[in-house]
Design an enzyme around this catalytic site. Sequence first.
Site, PDB file in Angstrom:
ATOM      1  N   LEU A  31      47.253  40.315  48.624  1.00 19.66           N
ATOM      2  CA  LEU A  31      47.591  39.439  49.744  1.00 19.66           C
ATOM      3  C   LEU A  31      46.821  38.130  49.713  1.00 19.66           C
ATOM      4  O   LEU A  31      47.251  37.138  50.297  1.00 19.66           O
ATOM      5  CB  LEU A  31      47.318  40.160  51.072  1.00 19.66           C
ATOM      6  CG  LEU A  31      48.116  41.440  51.315  1.00 19.66           C
ATOM      7  CD1 LEU A  31      47.642  42.116  52.592  1.00 19.66           C
ATOM      8  CD2 LEU A  31      49.604  41.137  51.392  1.00 19.66           C
ATOM      9  N   GLY A  34      39.139  36.078  49.083  1.00 21.05           N
ATOM     10  CA  GLY A  34      38.173  35.505  49.997  1.00 21.05           C
ATOM     11  C   GLY A  34      36.783  35.681  49.432  1.00 21.05           C
ATOM     12  O   GLY A  34      36.412  36.770  49.003  1.00 21.05           O
ATOM     13  N   PHE A  36      34.268  36.307  47.135  1.00 20.13           N
ATOM     14  CA  PHE A  36      34.162  36.758  45.754  1.00 20.13           C
ATOM     15  C   PHE A  36      35.024  37.990  45.488  1.00 20.13           C
ATOM     16  O   PHE A  36      34.873  38.653  44.478  1.00 20.13           O
ATOM     17  CB  PHE A  36      32.698  37.051  45.421  1.00 20.13           C
ATOM     18  CG  PHE A  36      31.836  35.833  45.482  1.00 20.13           C
ATOM     19  CD1 PHE A  36      31.594  35.094  44.347  1.00 20.13           C
ATOM     20  CD2 PHE A  36      31.295  35.400  46.681  1.00 20.13           C
ATOM     21  CE1 PHE A  36      30.808  33.953  44.389  1.00 20.13           C
ATOM     22  CE2 PHE A  36      30.509  34.262  46.741  1.00 20.13           C
ATOM     23  CZ  PHE A  36      30.261  33.539  45.587  1.00 20.13           C
ATOM     24  N   GLY A  37      35.934  38.299  46.414  1.00 19.20           N
ATOM     25  CA  GLY A  37      36.753  39.485  46.248  1.00 19.20           C
ATOM     26  C   GLY A  37      38.215  39.225  46.504  1.00 19.20           C
ATOM     27  O   GLY A  37      38.647  38.096  46.726  1.00 19.20           O
ATOM     28  N   LEU A  38      38.979  40.314  46.458  1.00 18.86           N
ATOM     29  CA  LEU A  38      40.423  40.243  46.656  1.00 18.86           C
ATOM     30  C   LEU A  38      40.831  41.138  47.818  1.00 18.86           C
ATOM     31  O   LEU A  38      40.148  42.117  48.136  1.00 18.86           O
ATOM     32  CB  LEU A  38      41.147  40.676  45.380  1.00 18.86           C
ATOM     33  CG  LEU A  38      40.849  39.850  44.120  1.00 18.86           C
ATOM     34  CD1 LEU A  38      41.526  40.477  42.909  1.00 18.86           C
ATOM     35  CD2 LEU A  38      41.297  38.410  44.290  1.00 18.86           C
ATOM     36  N   VAL A  39      41.958  40.801  48.434  1.00 20.56           N
ATOM     37  CA  VAL A  39      42.491  41.573  49.550  1.00 20.56           C
ATOM     38  C   VAL A  39      43.882  42.070  49.166  1.00 20.56           C
ATOM     39  O   VAL A  39      44.713  41.299  48.687  1.00 20.56           O
ATOM     40  CB  VAL A  39      42.570  40.722  50.834  1.00 20.56           C
ATOM     41  CG1 VAL A  39      43.141  41.546  51.983  1.00 20.56           C
ATOM     42  CG2 VAL A  39      41.201  40.159  51.196  1.00 20.56           C
ATOM     43  N   LYS A  54      39.770  45.533  50.965  1.00 14.37           N
ATOM     44  CA  LYS A  54      38.962  44.437  50.432  1.00 14.37           C
ATOM     45  C   LYS A  54      38.195  44.997  49.241  1.00 14.37           C
ATOM     46  O   LYS A  54      37.559  46.052  49.350  1.00 14.37           O
ATOM     47  CB  LYS A  54      37.998  43.910  51.489  1.00 14.37           C
ATOM     48  CG  LYS A  54      38.679  43.236  52.655  1.00 14.37           C
ATOM     49  CD  LYS A  54      37.670  42.655  53.640  1.00 14.37           C
ATOM     50  CE  LYS A  54      36.979  41.432  53.089  1.00 14.37           C
ATOM     51  NZ  LYS A  54      36.138  40.761  54.118  1.00 14.37           N
ATOM     52  N   ASP A 160      29.151  33.299  60.084  1.00 12.73           N
ATOM     53  CA  ASP A 160      30.168  32.501  59.384  1.00 12.73           C
ATOM     54  C   ASP A 160      31.396  32.299  60.268  1.00 12.73           C
ATOM     55  O   ASP A 160      32.523  32.611  59.884  1.00 12.73           O
ATOM     56  CB  ASP A 160      30.555  33.168  58.065  1.00 12.73           C
ATOM     57  CG  ASP A 160      31.267  32.221  57.099  1.00 12.73           C
ATOM     58  OD1 ASP A 160      31.183  30.993  57.305  1.00 12.73           O
ATOM     59  OD2 ASP A 160      31.901  32.710  56.149  1.00 12.73           O
TER      60      ASP A 160
END
Length: 303
Positions: A31, A34, A36-39, A54, A160
């Site tokens: 999808l 974000g 340093f990772g993927l969703v 995540k 954040d």
Amino acid sequence: MPQNKVLSFPLPEGTLLEDITKNKWILGKQLGSGGFGLVYQVSCKSKEIDCVAKIELKESGGLFCEINFYNRVMKNKTSLDTWMKEQKIDYIGIPSFHGFGITIYKNVEYRFAIIQRLGRDLENILSEKEKFNITVIKKLAIKILDILKFIHSKEFSHGDIKAGNILFGKDDDKVYLVDYGLATKYSSNGKHKEYTINPKNRHNGTMAFTSIDAHKGVTVSRRGDLESLGFCMLKWYSGKLPWEKYEKEPENVQGMKEAFVNNISKKTIPFKNAGIIYNYIKVVTKLEYEEAPNYESLKQMFL
């Protein structure tokens, strides 16, 4: 804080994840990404539930911190129900947490977390609208202050606050704050951390909205989150921030923010109907580092 490393390559659709409670999850389409990772879209083999996964490299720090936050803050349903009853609210704007674990793909270890799937984020909406009117900002402010009040009651700061981390639920009346990769304990068992500058942590967060404390390398406390929200509201209303074009110069951004809050007046926020934002920023930037904010008083500013 553990260091983040960039995910080397995406996991393929159909990958099976098994969390620590032995629930099995099947990866759907990617999808987004974000930090340093993927969703990924994800489905559970044993129950019908709308979630995302995540995924980051195991040695990355952000998702480890996020899982720690969820385990400490969101696991006790009785405590959550009690809070909602006391605050007279019908939901807490933090995604529900459904599991976590480690998986191996091509001899590389990945950490994953299973989290409630939500709707669009404000950044996406702003890319179409550029600005929000003051009525929309008032509604958002009240909902985000409710979320921050809860997070802060658990002795965590978010660290954040930005449009990309604020999402609508499937019901557009519900607003959620996501991404707890920088969430930090500002206090433990009622003992607040001392104001200590750590040069290694300088400028953490998203440059445009980072609090002045975070610029200095100080642990973000309650006032830091509230200050970041003020910078966000100014951006949402005006479409720009005075320091935006200097985002690759963190020292310059810090100096401009310090000058801004030290000399804040209606002349420094020269936008029609922005008086509420002006008053809010003026109040929260006067808070002491360890001071407990009056959230209800802040919310009243937007009613």
